[in-house]
Write a protein that holds these residues in place. Structure first.
Motif, PDB file in Angstrom:
ATOM      1  N   ASP A 119      75.117 -20.220 -42.191  1.00  0.00           N
ATOM      2  CA  ASP A 119      76.455 -20.139 -42.146  1.00  0.00           C
ATOM      3  C   ASP A 119      77.298 -20.999 -41.195  1.00  0.00           C
ATOM      4  OD1 ASP A 119      76.824 -18.782 -44.531  1.00  0.00           O
ATOM      5  OD2 ASP A 119      76.269 -17.005 -43.875  1.00  0.00           O
ATOM      6  N   ILE A 120      76.512 -22.031 -40.513  1.00  0.00           N
ATOM      7  CA  ILE A 120      77.423 -22.536 -39.479  1.00  0.00           C
ATOM      8  C   ILE A 120      77.844 -23.732 -40.064  1.00  0.00           C
ATOM      9  CG2 ILE A 120      77.067 -23.981 -37.260  1.00  0.00           C
ATOM     10  CD1 ILE A 120      74.779 -21.842 -36.755  1.00  0.00           C
ATOM     11  N   ASN A 121      79.229 -24.200 -39.734  1.00  0.00           N
ATOM     12  CA  ASN A 121      79.674 -25.478 -40.302  1.00  0.00           C
ATOM     13  C   ASN A 121      79.144 -26.525 -39.496  1.00  0.00           C
ATOM     14  OD1 ASN A 121      81.687 -27.625 -41.010  1.00  0.00           O
ATOM     15  ND2 ASN A 121      83.531 -26.357 -40.349  1.00  0.00           N
ATOM     16  N   ALA A 122      78.703 -27.347 -40.195  1.00  0.00           N
ATOM     17  CA  ALA A 122      77.890 -28.821 -39.655  1.00  0.00           C
ATOM     18  C   ALA A 122      78.007 -29.951 -40.535  1.00  0.00           C
ATOM     19  CB  ALA A 122      76.429 -28.331 -39.116  1.00  0.00           C
ATOM     20  N   ARG A 123      77.941 -31.004 -39.996  1.00  0.00           N
ATOM     21  CA  ARG A 123      77.745 -32.118 -40.524  1.00  0.00           C
ATOM     22  C   ARG A 123      76.801 -33.309 -39.781  1.00  0.00           C
ATOM     23  NH1 ARG A 123      81.933 -37.218 -41.159  1.00  0.00           N
ATOM     24  NH2 ARG A 123      79.992 -38.263 -40.997  1.00  0.00           N
ATOM     25  N   SER A 124      76.477 -34.032 -40.440  1.00  0.00           N
ATOM     26  CA  SER A 124      75.521 -35.113 -39.569  1.00  0.00           C
ATOM     27  C   SER A 124      76.490 -36.509 -39.506  1.00  0.00           C
ATOM     28  CB  SER A 124      74.176 -35.580 -40.590  1.00  0.00           C
ATOM     29  OG  SER A 124      74.944 -36.295 -41.812  1.00  0.00           O
ATOM     30  N   TRP A 125      76.177 -37.144 -38.532  1.00  0.00           N
ATOM     31  CA  TRP A 125      76.786 -38.417 -38.020  1.00  0.00           C
ATOM     32  C   TRP A 125      75.723 -39.100 -37.728  1.00  0.00           C
ATOM     33  CZ3 TRP A 125      82.455 -38.650 -37.582  1.00  0.00           C
ATOM     34  CH2 TRP A 125      82.843 -37.701 -37.636  1.00  0.00           C
ATOM     35  N   GLN A 126      76.009 -40.712 -38.205  1.00  0.00           N
ATOM     36  CA  GLN A 126      75.056 -41.905 -38.033  1.00  0.00           C
ATOM     37  C   GLN A 126      75.939 -42.464 -36.829  1.00  0.00           C
ATOM     38  OE1 GLN A 126      72.126 -41.660 -39.339  1.00  0.00           O
ATOM     39  NE2 GLN A 126      72.891 -39.815 -40.363  1.00  0.00           N
ATOM     40  N   GLY A 127      74.955 -43.479 -36.080  1.00  0.00           N
ATOM     41  CA  GLY A 127      75.560 -43.958 -34.943  1.00  0.00           C
ATOM     42  C   GLY A 127      77.006 -44.897 -35.438  1.00  0.00           C
ATOM     43  N   TRP A 128      76.903 -45.459 -36.545  1.00  0.00           N
ATOM     44  CA  TRP A 128      77.739 -46.315 -37.029  1.00  0.00           C
ATOM     45  C   TRP A 128      79.321 -45.600 -37.490  1.00  0.00           C
ATOM     46  CZ3 TRP A 128      79.642 -45.631 -42.139  1.00  0.00           C
ATOM     47  CH2 TRP A 128      78.673 -44.926 -43.028  1.00  0.00           C
ATOM     48  N   GLN A 129      78.880 -44.086 -37.701  1.00  0.00           N
ATOM     49  CA  GLN A 129      80.262 -43.418 -38.244  1.00  0.00           C
ATOM     50  C   GLN A 129      80.993 -43.090 -37.132  1.00  0.00           C
ATOM     51  OE1 GLN A 129      77.507 -40.784 -40.416  1.00  0.00           O
ATOM     52  NE2 GLN A 129      78.412 -41.499 -42.495  1.00  0.00           N
ATOM     53  N   ILE A 130      80.349 -42.863 -35.934  1.00  0.00           N
ATOM     54  CA  ILE A 130      81.336 -42.356 -34.717  1.00  0.00           C
ATOM     55  C   ILE A 130      82.294 -43.256 -34.384  1.00  0.00           C
ATOM     56  CG2 ILE A 130      80.947 -41.635 -32.288  1.00  0.00           C
ATOM     57  CD1 ILE A 130      78.614 -40.235 -33.146  1.00  0.00           C
ATOM     58  N   PRO A 131      82.248 -44.271 -34.145  1.00  0.00           N
ATOM     59  CA  PRO A 131      81.000 -45.154 -33.809  1.00  0.00           C
ATOM     60  C   PRO A 131      80.640 -45.220 -32.312  1.00  0.00           C
ATOM     61  CG  PRO A 131      82.866 -46.849 -34.066  1.00  0.00           C
ATOM     62  CD  PRO A 131      83.385 -45.507 -33.805  1.00  0.00           C
ATOM     63  N   ILE A 132      79.243 -45.420 -32.092  1.00  0.00           N
ATOM     64  CA  ILE A 132      78.593 -45.791 -30.957  1.00  0.00           C
ATOM     65  C   ILE A 132      78.397 -47.201 -30.913  1.00  0.00           C
ATOM     66  CG2 ILE A 132      76.625 -45.425 -29.353  1.00  0.00           C
ATOM     67  CD1 ILE A 132      76.019 -42.707 -30.974  1.00  0.00           C
ATOM     68  N   ARG A 133      79.302 -47.961 -30.026  1.00  0.00           N
ATOM     69  CA  ARG A 133      79.172 -49.418 -29.794  1.00  0.00           C
ATOM     70  C   ARG A 133      78.167 -49.836 -28.880  1.00  0.00           C
ATOM     71  NH1 ARG A 133      81.577 -52.306 -33.929  1.00  0.00           N
ATOM     72  NH2 ARG A 133      83.212 -51.271 -34.722  1.00  0.00           N
ATOM     73  N   THR A 134      77.385 -50.717 -29.389  1.00  0.00           N
ATOM     74  CA  THR A 134      76.156 -51.187 -28.440  1.00  0.00           C
ATOM     75  C   THR A 134      76.592 -52.730 -28.269  1.00  0.00           C
ATOM     76  OG1 THR A 134      74.900 -51.690 -30.066  1.00  0.00           O
ATOM     77  CG2 THR A 134      74.647 -49.693 -29.393  1.00  0.00           C
ATOM     78  N   ASP A 135      75.698 -53.521 -27.374  1.00  0.00           N
ATOM     79  CA  ASP A 135      75.611 -54.782 -27.108  1.00  0.00           C
ATOM     80  C   ASP A 135      74.765 -55.165 -28.281  1.00  0.00           C
ATOM     81  OD1 ASP A 135      73.003 -54.257 -26.310  1.00  0.00           O
ATOM     82  OD2 ASP A 135      73.507 -54.863 -24.212  1.00  0.00           O
ATOM     83  N   ASN A 136      74.410 -56.546 -28.196  1.00  0.00           N
ATOM     84  CA  ASN A 136      73.692 -57.233 -29.371  1.00  0.00           C
ATOM     85  C   ASN A 136      72.325 -57.308 -29.376  1.00  0.00           C
ATOM     86  OD1 ASN A 136      74.125 -58.340 -31.920  1.00  0.00           O
ATOM     87  ND2 ASN A 136      74.401 -60.561 -31.247  1.00  0.00           N
ATOM     88  N   ALA A 137      71.566 -56.610 -28.175  1.00  0.00           N
ATOM     89  CA  ALA A 137      70.264 -56.614 -27.983  1.00  0.00           C
ATOM     90  C   ALA A 137      69.468 -55.914 -28.764  1.00  0.00           C
ATOM     91  CB  ALA A 137      70.021 -56.407 -26.530  1.00  0.00           C
ATOM     92  N   HIS A 138      69.338 -56.229 -29.991  1.00  0.00           N
ATOM     93  CA  HIS A 138      68.679 -55.475 -31.054  1.00  0.00           C
ATOM     94  C   HIS A 138      67.253 -55.104 -30.584  1.00  0.00           C
ATOM     95  CE1 HIS A 138      71.593 -55.491 -34.367  1.00  0.00           C
ATOM     96  NE2 HIS A 138      71.940 -56.633 -34.073  1.00  0.00           N
ATOM     97  N   GLY A 139      66.923 -53.717 -30.703  1.00  0.00           N
ATOM     98  CA  GLY A 139      65.627 -53.211 -30.324  1.00  0.00           C
ATOM     99  C   GLY A 139      65.563 -52.603 -28.987  1.00  0.00           C
ATOM    100  N   ALA A 140      66.630 -53.082 -28.038  1.00  0.00           N
ATOM    101  CA  ALA A 140      66.802 -52.643 -26.868  1.00  0.00           C
ATOM    102  C   ALA A 140      68.356 -52.747 -26.253  1.00  0.00           C
ATOM    103  CB  ALA A 140      65.932 -53.124 -25.701  1.00  0.00           C
ATOM    104  N   ALA A 141      69.181 -52.450 -27.335  1.00  0.00           N
ATOM    105  CA  ALA A 141      70.646 -52.266 -27.185  1.00  0.00           C
ATOM    106  C   ALA A 141      71.304 -51.392 -26.117  1.00  0.00           C
ATOM    107  CB  ALA A 141      71.230 -52.064 -28.489  1.00  0.00           C
ATOM    108  N   ARG A 142      72.072 -51.682 -25.346  1.00  0.00           N
ATOM    109  CA  ARG A 142      72.809 -50.755 -24.614  1.00  0.00           C
ATOM    110  C   ARG A 142      74.200 -50.212 -25.053  1.00  0.00           C
ATOM    111  NH1 ARG A 142      71.251 -51.501 -19.169  1.00  0.00           N
ATOM    112  NH2 ARG A 142      73.320 -51.163 -18.159  1.00  0.00           N
ATOM    113  N   ILE A 143      74.397 -49.141 -25.030  1.00  0.00           N
ATOM    114  CA  ILE A 143      75.581 -48.395 -25.326  1.00  0.00           C
ATOM    115  C   ILE A 143      76.907 -49.011 -24.545  1.00  0.00           C
ATOM    116  CG2 ILE A 143      77.057 -46.227 -25.657  1.00  0.00           C
ATOM    117  CD1 ILE A 143      74.336 -44.922 -26.208  1.00  0.00           C
ATOM    118  N   LEU A 144      77.809 -49.531 -25.073  1.00  0.00           N
ATOM    119  CA  LEU A 144      79.015 -50.312 -24.584  1.00  0.00           C
ATOM    120  C   LEU A 144      80.344 -49.022 -24.358  1.00  0.00           C
ATOM    121  CD1 LEU A 144      79.212 -53.758 -25.900  1.00  0.00           C
ATOM    122  CD2 LEU A 144      77.995 -53.165 -23.709  1.00  0.00           C
ATOM    123  N   GLU A 145      80.148 -48.611 -25.770  1.00  0.00           N
ATOM    124  CA  GLU A 145      81.525 -47.584 -25.686  1.00  0.00           C
ATOM    125  C   GLU A 145      81.447 -46.448 -26.972  1.00  0.00           C
ATOM    126  OE1 GLU A 145      85.040 -50.054 -26.796  1.00  0.00           O
ATOM    127  OE2 GLU A 145      86.179 -48.211 -26.857  1.00  0.00           O
TER     128      GLU A 145
END
Ligand code: ADP
Ligand code: ASP
Ligand code: MG
Length: 424
Positions: free
Chosen positions: A96-122
């Motif tokens: 009975d807890i109001n909850a939903r899932s979020w994927q990184g792209w939905q928030i979004p969590i912006r990263t750099d382009n280093a796929h596999g070892a990316a850094r969060i930018l914003e």
């Protein structure tokens, strides 16, 4: 009322029963009236399985590099967190807890382009903050974000810790709790030294060194972010009874607090011992001793993304020749030897030798800044056990020693007890 980010690692969400147990931890904080965002890892073993599949594809399709398309590697390995975020949201709804899932792209969590070892930018925390204000729990898939190419990017192994701390900073959380399979940060890995003691607090700088030097309890980048953004981060266990006394304590929850050094009243000289396996040593013999030699060696290695760690240089008696020894991860030896071979003429060495399967043990403590003789104690203790030292590096708050692999556990135990870290 507080705002809390709770992160649960792989073993904490390893199956449906554990996910239900995690939901009970979340319910405790929700029932106390706090705003909660949760970050989850994939079920333990899942990411390894996914990585294995990607690494297996070249054999099938004939490509010649294991990660021949890092963007597809990310698309595959990020899926483990998608599953657990959905499952935990369902488990919370069942309570009975109001909850939903979020994927990184939905928030979004912006990263750099280093796929596999990316850094969060914003991270745009506004949606999450709004929903939390409406009483909804955000269950966020860790380890993943959205690259500038609009594709899923993962943050490197252990990256869910970094997701959690970054989200805590973005939503200005009062606390970030990293729940794992141990009940805090110990003086060394409690799985190899049963005598290890749990630390009540550890300074950011020390935790940064511990993590960089092999203690995988937190991803290095998560500690950097916690330090920069002053996120109050606790490491604690998900395996304790969620409703045991003290578990919901707002200011002093059970576990280890990572904090500024001036919050630590009784600072020991040595705080902990870390170790990193799979180090390799490469030696270049009889190099000319002239300006530019180091640049000729380490420039091409850096261009090939080979991470060089310890560097030792010996000069011959007449000063004309030198030997250069350095360490790289064992997995990079072949690549490094190839690069050195290609640059042999420019560098001007006689022979190259290498040895894999070495281990780096490190002694860490802020108290070292003001104490002499810390290194000498380590050298004597290791000598007494007949452990040969292959290379040494030091900084203000750490000493790292390279030894043969088979001596790793003995060395860690020896150092742990020689600085009086063993529990009684
Ligand atoms: P999770 O899946 O929750 O992210 P990890 O396996 O990444 O968990 O990290 C927790 C593990 O880190 C522990 O099981 C422990 O063996 C290891 N570890 C290494 N060094 C330390 C240390 N100094 N203190 C606590 N745990 C440590
Ligand atoms: N699941 C990812 C990994 O195994 C991220 C994490 O667990 O933090 O590396
Ligand atoms: Mg981890």
């Amino acid at each position: 009322m507080a705002r809390i980010v709770m992160k649960f690692g792989g073993t904490s969400v390893a199956d449906l029963d554990r996910i239900k147990n995690v939901a009970r931890h979340v319910k405790r904080e929700v029932d106390a009236g706090h705003e909660v965002a949760v970050v989850v890892s994939a079920m333990s073993g899942k990411t390894n399985e996914l990585v294995g599949w990607v690494q297996g594809t070249p054999k099938v399709v004939g490509a010649n590099s294991p990660f021949y398309d890092a963007r597809e590697y990310d698309a595959v390995v990020a899926s483990g967190e998608q599953v657990t975020s959905g499952l935990l949201a369902i488990a919370l709804q069942a309570m009975d807890i109001n909850a939903r899932s979020w994927q990184g792209w939905q928030i979004p969590i912006r990263t750099d382009n280093a796929h596999g070892a990316a850094r969060i930018l914003e991270i745009d925390g506004s949606d999450i903050i709004k929903r939390m204000g409406e009483g909804q729990v955000a269950v966020i898939a860790g380890f993943q974000g959205l690259g500038p190419d609009n594709r899923i990017a993962t943050l490197g192994r252990g990256g869910s810790d970094t997701s959690a701390v970054a989200i805590a900073a973005a939503v200005k959380a009062d606390r970030c709790d990293i729940y794992t399979d141990v009940d805090g940060v110990y003086t060394t890995d409690p799985r190899i030294v049963p005598q290890a003691r749990r630390l009540k607090k550890i300074a950011f700088e020390e935790m940064l060194e511990m993590a960089s030097l092999g203690a995988k309890v937190l991803q290095v980048r998560s500690v950097e972010l916690a330090m920069v953004h002053k996120v109050r981060t606790f490491v604690r266990s998900s395996f304790e009874d969620p409703d045991a006394p003290g578990m919901g304590d707002l200011l002093n929850p059970p576990g280890t607090l990572i904090c500024d050094e001036d919050e630590i009243v009784e600072q020991e000289v040595v705080t902990g011992i870390a170790y990193a396996k799979d180090e390799a040593q490469i030696s270049l013999r009889r190099l000319a001793d002239r300006p530019g030699v180091s640049a000729a060696i380490f420039g091409p290695l850096a261009e090939s993304h080979i991470n060089v760690d310890m560097i030792v240089q010996n000069i011959s008696e007449d000063g004309s020749k030198t030997d250069m020894t350095f360490t790289v991860p064992s997995g990079d030896v072949d690549k490094a030897i190839k690069v050195l071979g290609e640059n042999k003429e420019k560098i001007g060495y006689d022979v190259v030798q290498n040895e894999s399967g070495l281990v780096k043990v490190s002694v860490i403590g802020i108290g070292m800044r003001s104490h002499a003789g810390v290194a000498a104690t380590a050298f004597k203790a290791l000598a007494d056990k007949g452990i040969n030292i292959k290379a040494i590096t030091t900084s203000e708050i750490k000493i790292s020693i390279l030894i043969d692999g088979p001596y790793a556990e003995l060395a860690v135990r020896t150092l742990h007890s020689c600085y009086g870290l063993d529990k009684n």
